[in-house]
Motif scaffolding. Structure first.
Motif, PDB file in Angstrom:
ATOM      1  N   THR A  83     -68.849  13.807  17.297  1.00 31.82           N
ATOM      2  CA  THR A  83     -69.805  12.757  17.631  1.00 31.82           C
ATOM      3  C   THR A  83     -69.058  11.552  18.186  1.00 31.82           C
ATOM      4  N   VAL A  84     -68.904  11.559  19.486  1.00 31.60           N
ATOM      5  CA  VAL A  84     -68.289  10.432  20.193  1.00 31.60           C
ATOM      6  C   VAL A  84     -69.140  10.133  21.415  1.00 31.60           C
ATOM      7  N   ASP A  85     -69.059   8.899  21.889  1.00 31.49           N
ATOM      8  CA  ASP A  85     -69.785   8.529  23.096  1.00 31.49           C
ATOM      9  C   ASP A  85     -69.165   9.235  24.285  1.00 31.49           C
ATOM     10  N   ARG A  86     -70.009   9.925  25.045  1.00 36.49           N
ATOM     11  CA  ARG A  86     -69.544  10.513  26.290  1.00 36.49           C
ATOM     12  C   ARG A  86     -69.542   9.438  27.370  1.00 36.49           C
ATOM     13  N   LEU A  87     -68.385   9.267  27.954  1.00 38.65           N
ATOM     14  CA  LEU A  87     -68.265   8.240  28.978  1.00 38.65           C
ATOM     15  C   LEU A  87     -68.551   8.847  30.344  1.00 38.65           C
ATOM     16  N   SER A  88     -69.285   8.155  31.159  1.00 38.05           N
ATOM     17  CA  SER A  88     -69.555   8.612  32.513  1.00 38.05           C
ATOM     18  C   SER A  88     -69.419   7.437  33.459  1.00 38.05           C
ATOM     19  N   ALA A  89     -68.811   7.728  34.608  1.00 34.98           N
ATOM     20  CA  ALA A  89     -68.633   6.677  35.613  1.00 34.98           C
ATOM     21  C   ALA A  89     -69.994   6.244  36.144  1.00 34.98           C
ATOM     22  N   PRO A  90     -70.113   5.025  36.624  1.00 32.35           N
ATOM     23  CA  PRO A  90     -71.400   4.555  37.142  1.00 32.35           C
ATOM     24  C   PRO A  90     -71.833   5.383  38.343  1.00 32.35           C
ATOM     25  N   GLU A  91     -73.146   5.622  38.431  1.00 35.14           N
ATOM     26  CA  GLU A  91     -73.744   6.302  39.565  1.00 35.14           C
ATOM     27  C   GLU A  91     -74.907   5.464  40.062  1.00 35.14           C
ATOM     28  N   ILE A  92     -75.035   5.365  41.374  1.00 31.98           N
ATOM     29  CA  ILE A  92     -76.153   4.643  41.992  1.00 31.98           C
ATOM     30  C   ILE A  92     -77.158   5.669  42.472  1.00 31.98           C
ATOM     31  N   ASP A  93     -78.402   5.551  41.999  1.00 28.87           N
ATOM     32  CA  ASP A  93     -79.455   6.512  42.322  1.00 28.87           C
ATOM     33  C   ASP A  93     -80.149   6.085  43.614  1.00 28.87           C
ATOM     34  N   ILE A  94     -80.058   6.938  44.633  1.00 25.66           N
ATOM     35  CA  ILE A  94     -80.651   6.654  45.937  1.00 25.66           C
ATOM     36  C   ILE A  94     -81.678   7.730  46.234  1.00 25.66           C
ATOM     37  N   ASP A  95     -82.916   7.335  46.561  1.00 28.12           N
ATOM     38  CA  ASP A  95     -83.954   8.313  46.885  1.00 28.12           C
ATOM     39  C   ASP A  95     -84.129   8.418  48.390  1.00 28.12           C
ATOM     40  N   ALA A  96     -85.150   9.197  48.805  1.00 30.69           N
ATOM     41  CA  ALA A  96     -85.360   9.455  50.228  1.00 30.69           C
ATOM     42  C   ALA A  96     -85.821   8.218  50.976  1.00 30.69           C
ATOM     43  N   ASN A  97     -86.374   7.242  50.272  1.00 28.99           N
ATOM     44  CA  ASN A  97     -86.877   6.033  50.932  1.00 28.99           C
ATOM     45  C   ASN A  97     -85.826   4.941  51.060  1.00 28.99           C
ATOM     46  N   PHE A  98     -84.611   5.255  50.679  1.00 31.17           N
ATOM     47  CA  PHE A  98     -83.558   4.233  50.679  1.00 31.17           C
ATOM     48  C   PHE A  98     -83.220   3.793  52.102  1.00 31.17           C
ATOM     49  N   LYS A  99     -83.136   2.480  52.318  1.00 35.05           N
ATOM     50  CA  LYS A  99     -82.757   1.911  53.616  1.00 35.05           C
ATOM     51  C   LYS A  99     -81.592   0.950  53.394  1.00 35.05           C
ATOM     52  N   GLN A 100     -80.536   1.133  54.196  1.00 35.07           N
ATOM     53  CA  GLN A 100     -79.389   0.239  54.060  1.00 35.07           C
ATOM     54  C   GLN A 100     -79.488  -0.983  54.960  1.00 35.07           C
ATOM     55  N   THR A 101     -80.383  -0.939  55.946  1.00 33.36           N
ATOM     56  CA  THR A 101     -80.574  -2.086  56.833  1.00 33.36           C
ATOM     57  C   THR A 101     -81.999  -2.590  56.682  1.00 33.36           C
ATOM     58  N   HIS A 102     -82.145  -3.866  56.377  1.00 34.03           N
ATOM     59  CA  HIS A 102     -83.453  -4.498  56.200  1.00 34.03           C
ATOM     60  C   HIS A 102     -83.596  -5.603  57.245  1.00 34.03           C
ATOM     61  N   ILE A 103     -84.664  -5.553  58.007  1.00 31.59           N
ATOM     62  CA  ILE A 103     -84.926  -6.563  59.040  1.00 31.59           C
ATOM     63  C   ILE A 103     -86.169  -7.346  58.619  1.00 31.59           C
ATOM     64  N   VAL A 104     -86.023  -8.658  58.514  1.00 28.75           N
ATOM     65  CA  VAL A 104     -87.148  -9.513  58.118  1.00 28.75           C
ATOM     66  C   VAL A 104     -87.198 -10.706  59.062  1.00 28.75           C
ATOM     67  N   ARG A 105     -88.383 -11.321  59.125  1.00 32.05           N
ATOM     68  CA  ARG A 105     -88.544 -12.533  59.904  1.00 32.05           C
ATOM     69  C   ARG A 105     -88.220 -13.745  59.040  1.00 32.05           C
ATOM     70  N   ALA A 106     -87.784 -14.799  59.694  1.00 31.83           N
ATOM     71  CA  ALA A 106     -87.496 -16.037  58.976  1.00 31.83           C
ATOM     72  C   ALA A 106     -88.742 -16.501  58.242  1.00 31.83           C
TER      73      ALA A 106
END
Length: 1177
Positions: free
Chosen positions: A832-855
Motif C-alpha cells: 500500500t503505497v501511493d502510485r506516482l504518475s507524471a502529469p498528463e494534459i487531457d485534450i479532446d477532439a474540440n481542442f484548439k491551440q489558436t484562439h482568435i477574438v475581437r478586441a
C-alpha cells in the motif's frame, strides 16, 4: 628412423614384417616388404639411454620441509652431458638445487622442499650420438596451498560487496576443501573472520558499514591447513552512487539570474555527498553546459540573458560518482513576482500560549517579491510599538516581541503583508496563562447553623488558561484581622464550614486555583453563627424510570439544606410539557424519595417536580426532564437481505442477518414474503409454525419461475420495516458453484487502499453470477478475511482502510445460487503505497491551440489534467503578469484562465504547465486579438505657405507588423560559412509571416548589411572571412512590413570546429565479421570529425590499397571497405585509423572465415605409393 651410420659387408635377412606410414589427413596405411637385404657395420658409439626406475615413473611425494633426492641411472658412450630443468629454468643455475653427476647416473637433491617445489623435473642427456633423450619425474610436495589468484571486487553496492577469485596455482598436493574470507577496517590492524566455510570461488558480504573502508582477503584451505592470504590492494567502501535529489524548484529569479533550491537525496549511496553539480541549457537545445557546483542545497545561476527560457538539472555527487540528474524548467529569466506569504506551520492551529510575566516572541518566515511592507493589528485595531512591544523585519523573517506579558496582551493578532502584487493577512491567537479571576459572586450562605455554615459560589469567568484544580476557603471573626485556612483543596463550588462558635460573627472568603496560581478572593457578607430556621432547599433532580404507556416512576435525593428542621415529607406535581399548569399528584405527604405516577395518556410528554416539606413550610421545587409515556421498546430494525443458500426445482432456502436492533424486545418471529418476477403483489410465505430462526426453506414453488423475497422482524412492539429485496432467484434444480474469476489484477494503490479488477468466470455453474466476494490477508500471516459485507456486482472493487506501507494478498470468488466458487488470487503481494504518475494534459477532439477574438471580447482557456500527487498548475505568458489581467481558477483536475475585455496587449502565447514530483508537462495556446492600429506618432508641420501646409507623423507603434523571431541560434560554422536557426515569432501581427530577412556585420562595425532571405527557419550564410568575428540578426516579414530584429545570443568567430574523429562500431556485433571463402564481405562504418578525418585501412601491419579485389570508399560521414573473392589470407585484424587536426582514433575489426574444405580421394595416392615402394621408383 635412426641416424645413418657407416656399414660393413655383413649381410642379414629381415624376416617378413610390417610397418606403418602416416599419410596426410591423418589416415594410416600398412605396406608389406619382402626379402630386403641390409648391410651393417659394427657400432663404435652408443646413443644415450636413461634407466628410469619403475617407482620414479609415477611421482615422488614428500612433505613440506623434507629433503628430496632423485637419482637416475643412465648409459651412453661417450658419457652424456646431463641437464635438469623445471619448466624453462635450468636448475644448475639455481643454488638451491644440488646436482651430482657420474658417468652412469645423476643425483638431484632438493633440501627442505616447499609447495613451490611441486612440479615436473625434466632430465635431458646427450652425447652427440643419436637424438638427446629426456625423461621426467613428478614431485608432489604436501603443503598448505599457495595464495589465491586474481581477487576482485564485483557488484559493490550499499552495504554489500561480492568477492571473486581464482583457485591457487599450487594446491599443496591435495584438493582445496574450503576458503576462509576475512575483512579489516582500513583504520585498524586486526583482521576479523567473515566466514570459515566457503566452497566456491565467490562470496557475497552483507551488512557492511557504508561509512567504513575495508580491506578483504581470502585464504585457501586443504588437508594440511590454511594457505597464504590474497588481499585486495586498496580499501573499499560498500557504497554506491547517491539517489537523485528531491523537490528541485526555482526559488527566485531576476533579469539576469535564477536561484534554485532542492532537498537532499533520500539515499546518499553510503558515502557523504561532497557537492552538487548544476548544468544548464536553453530550451530546445540538446547540449547541456556546466553551470557550477554547490556544497549546499541552493545555487544561483548568474549572467543569464533576460527573457531567455532556460532548463536546469542537478546531480548529487559522492566518492562513487554522480546520481541521475533531476531537471526543472522551462524557466524564463525575468523578475520573479511572489505573492506575500507567511509560514505559520510552526504555530499549530494559529494559537500560542504564554505565561503572564514571561516574554512572548513570535517569529514568522515570510516571502514576497517585491519585498512586502509589514503592519500588525490586535483585535482588529492598529498595533503600535511601545517600550514592552517591538516589531522586527529581516530579509526573510518577521518577529513580534512582548516583554513581561500581561493579561490584556492576550487576543487576536493580525499580520498584514502588502506589496504591489497582493495584500494578505495572517492571524495568530495569543492565550495568556495565569491565575484565574476570582470566583463569580456573590458568596452565598445557603445554610447557617450555630456551629456551621454552608457556602456556595460560581466558578470564575476566566480560568487563566488552565483547568481549575480546586478552591481554598478561609474564615475570620469580624473582631479580628487575621484569616484562618478552613480548606485548601475544595473540589466543588459548595462547602460546609464546621466548628463555628455559636453567636460569633464571621466573614468568609474563597479563592480559585489553577496550575498557574491563586485568584483574588471572593468575600462574603458578615454572618452570625446561630440557627436560622426556614423552609428546606430543593431536593435532588427527579430521575424518571420504569416508563410504560400509562405510568412512570420517579426518584430523587434529599435536599442538601433542611432549613434547620427535619424534612417531614415531599410533594410531587406533574404537567404536560406544553402546559403551564402544574397538577398535584399525591394526596398525602410522601415520606419516601420514590413515587410512581399512573393514569398517564400514551404518547403525551410529561414533566415532574418535587418539593421538600418541613415544619416551616414547603421548599423550592426542582423539575425533571420531559419524558414520553410509551412502551419502553420500539419496532425492530429491518433484517438483512435474504440470500439463497440452496435452490431446487420447487424450493428455495433463504438466510438473512438479524436486525441490527431488536427495539429493546426479543424478536418473536420473522415474516417472509415473496413475489414473482413482473408482479407487484407481495404474498406472505405460509408456514406451519412461526419462523423463529433467520433461515427458512420456501416450498411449493414452480420450477422455472423467478422469485424475489423480503423479510420483516416482529417483537412485542409490532412488525418492523422490511429488508431490502433479494436478487431474482430462478427456481431450478441444484447447480454447482461458479469457477474462479479470471485475471485478478491491481489497477491502483494508495497508502490506505488497493483497487482490484477481474474478469467473469469462464463457467458460471449453471446459474447467473449474483456477485463476488473479496478476501484479503497480510502477506506474512496467511489469515484470510472477507472484505465486503455484501456481494459485489461489478468486476472491480477498491479495498480501503489499509495500513500504509503494508504488504497484502487478495483473492476474489464468484457467487451464484449454488454458493461461493473457487477463488483467484492476485499473483504477488501488493504494497500500500501511493502510485506516482507524471502529469498528463487531457485534450479532446474540440481542442484548439489558436484562439482568435475581437478586441473587447473575453478569452476563456480550459484545460483538464491528471497526475499523482496532484500536480501544481501554472499559467504564464512572456512579458506579462497574468495575475493582473487574468482570472485563474484551478482545481485538482482542471484549470481555467479568463481574460475579460481583451485588447491587443493580451495577444500572444499562453503556456499552461502542470508539474509534480514525477515530472512536468506543458501546452501552449496562441491568442490573436483583432484590433485597429494604434495611434500615429506626434504630428509635426513642414512647408507652411499661404493656403497649404505639409503634415508629418510617425507610423503607429502597433501597426500590424509581426513580433520579432524568437531565439536566433548559431548552429554550425565552417572556414567560410555559418548556419543560423530561429523560432517563429510569438504573433504574426494579424497577417501570415511570408519570410525572413537575415542581416550581418563584422564585430565593431556600425552598419548592418543583408545576408540573405528565406522562408525557412534556417539559413546558411556563405562567403565569410575565416577567423573573423561576426554578428547576425533576423527579421520576420508579413504584409505590413518587417518586424523588429532578433539578434543572436552572442557573436561568432568563423572557423572550422575542431572535433576529434570517432567511428561507430555498434552495427558490427562484437566487432566480428564471419564469411565464407570466395564470397565478398563489406565493412561499412559511420565516422565523424571536424575537419573531415583522413581514413587509413590496415590488415594487421599491412596498409591496404585499392586493387581489383579491394575497394575503399570514404565520404565525410562514413567509410566502406569491400573485399571480393575472399581467401584465407584476408582473415585477421583490420585497423581503421581516423586522423585530423583535433586527434586520432584507431578501431579494430576482426574478420574470421569459414573455409571450404576440399576432400580428395585418397585411393589414387595409395595406389601410387604402393607402386613406388614395390618397384623402387
Amino acid at each position: 628412423m635412426t641416424e645413418p651410420v657407416q656399414a660393413k659387408d655383413i649381410l642379414g635377412t629381415v624376416p617378413f614384417s610390417n610397418f606403418s606410414v602416416v599419410l596426410f589427413f591423418g589416415a594410416f596405411f600398412k605396406f608389406y616388404i619382402l626379402n630386403v637385404h641390409y648391410s651393417f657395420l659394427s657400432i663404435s658409439t652408443v646413443a644415450p639411454e636413461i634407466d628410469l626406475d619403475v617407482a620414479l615413473r609415477t611421482s615422488i611425494i614428500a612433505k613440506a620441509g623434507e629433503d628430496v633426492e632423485i637419482m637416475i641411472p643412465f648409459k651412453g658412450r661417450p658419457p652424456p652431458t646431463v641437464t635438469w630443468r623445471k619448466g624453462d629454468k635450468n636448475l644448475a643455475t639455481d643454488e638451491k638445487y644440488i646436482i651430482q653427476n657420474t658417468e652412469s647416473s645423476t643425483l638431484l637433491s632438493i633440501p627442505q622442499v616447499t609447495r613451490d617445489d611441486t612440479g615436473k623435473y625434466v632430465l635431458t642427456i646427450e652425447n652427440g650420438v643419436g637424438e638427446p633423450k629426456s625423461s621426467f619425474v613428478n614431485v608432489k610436495v604436501l603443503d598448505t596451498p599457495s595464495a589465491c589468484q586474481k581477487l576482485q571486487l564485483k557488484h559493490v553496492s550499499r552495504g554489500t560487496v561480492t568477492l571473486v577469485w581464482e583457485p591457487p596455482l599450487i594446491n599443496g598436493g591435495s584438493e582445496i576443501t574450503n576458503y576462509v574470507v576475512e575483512k579489516r577496517d582500513a583504520t585498524k590492524r586486526a583482521w576479523s573472520t567473515v566466514t570459515m566455510k566457503c566452497s566456491q570461488t565467490t562470496f557475497k558480504l552483507t551488512n557492511l558499514s557504508e561509512k567504513t573502508a575495508f580491506f578483504f582477503r581470502v585464504l585457501a584451505e586443504n588437508d594440511i591447513g590454511l594457505g597464504e592470504p590474497c588481499e585486495t590492494p586498496e580499501p573499499v567502501k560498500a557504497a554506491d552512487i547517491p539517489g537523485p535529489i528531491k523537490d528541485l524548484a526555482m526559488k527566485d529569479s531576476t533579469k539576469t539570474s535564477v536561484k534554485l533550491h532542492w532537498s537532499k537525496p533520500d539515499y546518499d549511496g553510503g558515502s557523504i555527498i561532497s557537492d552538487y553539480v548544476i548544468e544548464k541549457k536553453l530550451q530546445g537545445e540538446k547540449e547541456w553546459t556546466y553551470a557550477g557546483t554547490s556544497k549546499s542545497c541552493e545555487f544561483e545561476a548568474e549572467k543569464l540573458k533576460e527573457l531567455s527560457v532556460m532548463e536546469f538539472r542537478v546531480f548529487a555527487k559522492n566518492e562513487k560518482g554522480m546520481s541521475d540528474g533531476v531537471t526543472v524548467g522551462p524557466i524564463t529569466v525575468k523578475e520573479h513576482i511572489i505573492t506575500p506569504e507567511a509560514d505559520l506551520s510552526d504555530i499549530p492551529g494559529g494559537q500560542m500560549t504564554v505565561r503572564i510575566g514571561h516574554n512572548l516572541h513570535i517569529e514568522l518566515p515570510y516571502k514576497g517579491k517585491p519585498k512586502p511592507s509589514m503592519s500588525w493589528l490586535k483585535d482588529n485595531l492598529p498595533l503600535k510599538e511601545t517600550e514592552h512591544l517591538r516589531f522586527k523585519k529581516t530579509e526573510n523573517k518577521i518577529s513580534l516581541s512582548i516583554k513581561n506579558v500581561k493579561k490584556e496582551h492576550g487576543g487576536k493578532y493580525t499580520l498584514i503583508l502588502d506589496n504591489v502584487v497582493s495584500r494578505k493577512t495572517f492571524t495568530i491567537t495569543v492565550i495568556t496563562l495565569g491565575p484565574p479571576s476570582k470566583p463569580k459572586g456573590p458568596l452565598r450562605l445557603d445554610e447557617v447553623k450555630a456551629d456551621s455554615v454552608v457556602l456556595s459560589w460560581e466558578p470564575p469567568e476566566d480560568d487563566g488558561g488552565g483547568e481549575i484544580t480546586g478552591y481554598s476557603i478561609e474564615k475570620r471573626e469580624t473582631s479580628q484581622m487575621n484569616w484562618k485556612l478552613v480548606c485548601s483543596s475544595a473540589a466543588r463550588t459548595t462547602f460546609k464550614v464546621p466548628n463555628l462558635v455559636k453567636d460569633t460573627e464571621y466573614q468568609f472568603r474563597v479563592r480559585a486555583e489553577n496550575r498557574y496560581g491563586v485568584s483574588p478572593p471572593l468575600v462574603s457578607a458578615d454572618v452570625v453563627a446561630k440557627h436560622q430556621f426556614r423552609t428546606p432547599g430543593a431536593p435532588g433532580k427527579p430521575v424518571v424510570y420504569n416508563v410504560t404507556a400509562d405510568g412512570m416512576t420517579i426518584a430523587w435525593d434529599a435536599p442538601a439544606y433542611d432549613g434547620g428542621s427535619e424534612i417531614i415529607g415531599y410533594h410531587v406535581e406533574k404537567k404536560e410539557r406544553n402546559s403551564i399548569l402544574w397538577q398535584k399528584v399525591n394526596v398525602a405527604l410522601i415520606s419516601s424519595r420514590e413515587y410512581r405516577i399512573t393514569g398517564l395518556v400514551e404518547g403525551n410528554e410529561y414533566q415532574f417536580r418535587v418539593s421538600a416539606v418541613n415544619k416551616f413550610g414547603v421548599g423550592r421545587p426542582l423539575e425533571s426532564d420531559p419524558v414520553v409515556a410509551q412502551i419502553p421498546y420500539t419496532l425492530p430494525d429491518a433484517p438483512g437481505t435474504p440470500e439463497p443458500t440452496n435452490v431446487t426445482g420447487d424450493s428455495i432456502t433463504l438466510t438473512w442477518a438479524r436486525p441490527k436492533s431488536d427495539g429493546g424486545s426479543e424478536i418473536n418471529e420473522y415474516i417472509l414474503e415473496r413475489r414473482e418476477k413482473k408482479s407487484m403483489r407481495w404474498v406472505k410465505v405460509s408456514s406451519k409454525r412461526p419462523i423463529a430462526e433467520n433461515r427458512y426453506r420456501v416450498t411449493g414453488l414452480i420450477e422455472g419461475n423467478e422469485y424475489e423475497f423480503h423479510v420483516m422482524a416482529e417483537n412485542a412492539a409490532g412488525v418492523g420495516p422490511p429488508s431490502d429485496v433479494s436478487k431474482l432467484i430462478k427456481c431450478r434444480e441444484p447447480v454447482s458453484p461458479p469457477s474462479a474469476p479470471n485475471v485478478v489484477r491491481v489497477t491502483d494503490t494508495s497508502k490506505t487502499s488497493v483497487s482490484l479488477e477481474w474478469t467473469k468466470p469462464v463457467f458460471d455453474g449453471g446459474m447467473e453470477i449474483i456477485g463476488y466476494i473479496i478476501e484479503m490477508c497480510k502477506a506474512d500471516l496467511e489469515t484470510w478475511q472477507k472484505v465486503n459485507a455484501e456481494t459485489v456486482l461489478a468486476t472491480k472493487y477498491t479495498v480501503v482502510d489499509l495500513e500504509a506501507g503494508e504488504h497484502y494478498k487478495f483473492r476474489v470468488s464468484a457467487v451464484n445460487g449454488a454458493g461461493k466458487g473457487e477463488s483467484c488470487e492476485v499473483p504477488a503481494s501488493v504494497q500500500t503505497v501511493d502510485r506516482l504518475s507524471a502529469p498528463e494534459i487531457d485534450i479532446d477532439a474540440n481542442f484548439k491551440q489558436t484562439h482568435i477574438v475581437r478586441a473587447g471580447a473575453s478569452i476563456r482557456l480550459f484545460i483538464a489534467f491528471s497526475g499523482r500527487p496532484v500536480p501544481t498548475a501554472v499559467w504564464s505568458k512572456a512579458d506579462a503578469n497574468l495575475s493582473l489581467r487574468a482570472d485563474i481558477q484551478t482545481t485538482d483536475s482542471f484549470s481555467t484562465l479568463t481574460v475579460e475585455e481583451c485588447n491587443r496587449n493580451d495577444a500572444g502565447k499562453y503556456v499552461f504547465t502542470v508539474e509534480n514530483s514525477s515530472g512536468s508537462k506543458s501546452i501552449t495556446f496562441t491568442v490573436k486579438v483583432l484590433d485597429t492600429p494604434g495611434p500615429p506618432g506626434p504630428i509635426t508641420f513642414k512647408d507652411v505657405t499661404r493656403g497649404s501646409i505639409t503634415l508629418m507623423w510617425d507610423a503607429p507603434v502597433l501597426d500590424g507588423e509581426p513580433a520579432p523571431p524568437k531565439r536566433l541560434d548559431i548552429v554550425d560554422t565552417t572556414k567560410s560559412s555559418v548556419v543560423l536557426a530561429w523560432l517563429k515569432p510569438d504573433h504574426d501581427g494579424g497577417s501570415r509571416v511570408t519570410g525572413y530577412l537575415l542581416e550581418m556585420k563584422q564585430k565593431g562595425a556600425d552598419k548592418w548589411i543583408p545576408a540573405g532571405q528565406t522562408k525557412q527557419l534556417t539559413f546558411t550564410v556563405e562567403g565569410l572571412v575565416e577567423n573573423t568575428e561576426y554578428e547576425f540578426r533576423v527579421k520576420a516579414k508579413n504584409d505590413a512590413g518587417y518586424s523588429e530584429p532578433r539578434e543572436a545570443f552572442s557573436s561568432v568567430i568563423i572557423k572550422e570546429p575542431q572535433i576529434e574523429p570517432t567511428a561507430d562500431l555498434s552495427e558490427i556485433s562484437r566487432q566480428l565479421i564471419t564469411c565464407k571463402a570466395g564470397s565478398t564481405f563489406t565493412i561499412d562504418i559511420p565516422i565523424s570529425g571536424r575537419p573531415a578525418p583522413k581514413v587509413t585501412w590496415k590488415l594487421e601491419e599491412m596498409r591496404l590499397k585499392e586493387t581489383e579485389r579491394v575497394t575503399i570508399r570514404t565520404t565525410k560521414d562514413r567509410t566502406t571497405l569491400t573485399v571480393k573473392d575472399s581467401m584465407r589470407g584476408d582473415s585477421g585484424k583490420y585497423y581503421l585509423t581516423l586522423e585530423n587536426t583535433a586527434g586520432c582514433m584507431v578501431s579494430t575489426t576482426t574478420i574470421i572465415y569459414i573455409y571450404i574444405y576440399i576432400y580428395i580421394y585418397i585411393y589414387n595416392y595409395i595406389q601410387l605409393l604402393y607402386t613406388i615402394i614395390k618397384y623402387g621408383y
